[in-house]
Scaffold this active site. Structure first.
Site, PDB file in Angstrom:
ATOM      1  N   SER A   1      -5.592  51.409 -11.149  1.00 12.72           N
ATOM      2  CA  SER A   1      -7.335  52.102 -11.311  1.00 12.72           C
ATOM      3  C   SER A   1      -7.705  53.797 -11.897  1.00 12.72           C
ATOM      4  O   SER A   1      -6.425  54.308 -12.201  1.00 12.72           O
ATOM      5  CB  SER A   1      -8.118  51.972  -9.948  1.00 12.72           C
TER       6      SER A   1
ATOM      7  N   TYR B   1      -5.198  54.691  -0.968  1.00 12.66           N
ATOM      8  CA  TYR B   1      -5.834  53.483  -2.169  1.00 12.66           C
ATOM      9  C   TYR B   1      -5.187  54.595  -3.595  1.00 12.66           C
ATOM     10  O   TYR B   1      -4.239  53.919  -3.964  1.00 12.66           O
ATOM     11  CB  TYR B   1      -7.631  52.791  -1.958  1.00 12.66           C
TER      12      TYR B   1
END
Length: 285
Positions: free
Chosen positions: A177, A190
């Protein structure tokens, strides 16, 4: 792709979210995308393949001639729709329902893929969860464990089980990400797992280079997937993706071709790398 107007009144209560409830529904594949047998008869196992980026990858791979096995958690309706779309492409799809946090299930998923298709050429680790919080003190330990056990542990489980089947010319692709590079104040845990995925990709690529197995990753930016309404409130939904240079959220159809590239011979001189599909954020790595 045009800018989309996201309905802010569509928060979902459970993760990883359901695509059929989204408004607007994500764009899975462009009509203008022409397959050219880049992945003809290649067998791919994909985690989180029922919706969002995973679904788009699966449909693009099918259009390129691949045979697809999809792992999904519990989104039966989305999974069946994805299978239908793959079959409409003339492809074959094996649905594998289960929890990737369970190592034994991951082993069984590999075995069922081999039993069904006879081989395995590409592994795509894509499943993820996230639990936004404003401060590190607010992170629940239960959610911390779930985030790491979903977002990074299964990468090890799946690859370990797949290694006896992969050979020279095969590929592993991991979904990291943009948050691994620029950080995220409300997704600390995350983003940490996504940073771990970058290191996993680089380390594994070095380990497997002598075997001729290439390992790369894709780092999406703000992409309109079920995970977004499943984790953010109405205000954040309304403004989702507007802070990147292109000024809008991306569509899964704009990310999936990067996976096609990394799985095909077009990227034969690439390993240990990360492709950044993020709407124009310039970040290191």
């Amino acid at each position: 792709m045009e800018n989309i107007t996201i309905d802010k009144n569509q928060e979902q209560k459970t993760q990883p979210g359901k695509e059929f409830n989204m408004n607007p529904e994500p764009v899975t594949i462009r009509d203008s995308y022409k397959g050219s047998d880049k992945l003809k008869n290649k067998v791919v196992l994909l985690t989180g393949g029922d919706s969002g980026i995973g679904k788009s990858i699966a449909v693009h791979f099918a259009r390129e001639g691949a045979l697809v096995a999809i792992i999904y958690l519990n989104e039966e309706k989305d999974a069946l729709q994805t299978k239908n779309e793959i079959e409409n492409e003339g492809g074959q799809c094996l649905l594998l329902q289960g929890d990737v946090k369970n190592e034994q299930f991951c082993k069984e998923a590999i075995d069922k893929t081999i039993s069904n298709f006879g081989s395995l050429n590409c592994v795509i680790n894509n499943a993820a969860m996230q639990f936004p919080t404003e401060h590190i003190e607010d992170i629940k330990i239960e959610n911390l464990h779930t985030t790491f056990e979903t977002n990074i542990y299964p990468y090890f489980y799946i690859v370990k089980a797949a290694m006896k089947h992969l050979k020279a010319g095969d590929t592993i692709i991991n979904t990291t990400s943009v948050t691994a590079y620029r950080g995220s104040e409300h997704l600390i845990d995350y983003a940490s797992t996504k940073g771990a995925i970058v290191s996993f990709t680089r380390s594994l690529s070095k380990s497997l280079a002598e075997k001729g197995i290439r390992v790369n990753a894709v780092a999406p930016g703000p992409i309109w997937t079920p995970l977004i309404p499943a984790t953010f409130d109405g205000e954040k939904l309304e403004n989702f993706g507007k802070d990147v240079p292109l000024g809008r959220a991306g569509q899964p159809a704009e990310v999936a071709p990067a996976y096609v590239y990394l799985a095909s011979e077009d990227s034969s001189y690439m390993t240990g790398q990360v492709l950044h599909v993020n709407g124009g954020e310039v970040i290191g790595g």
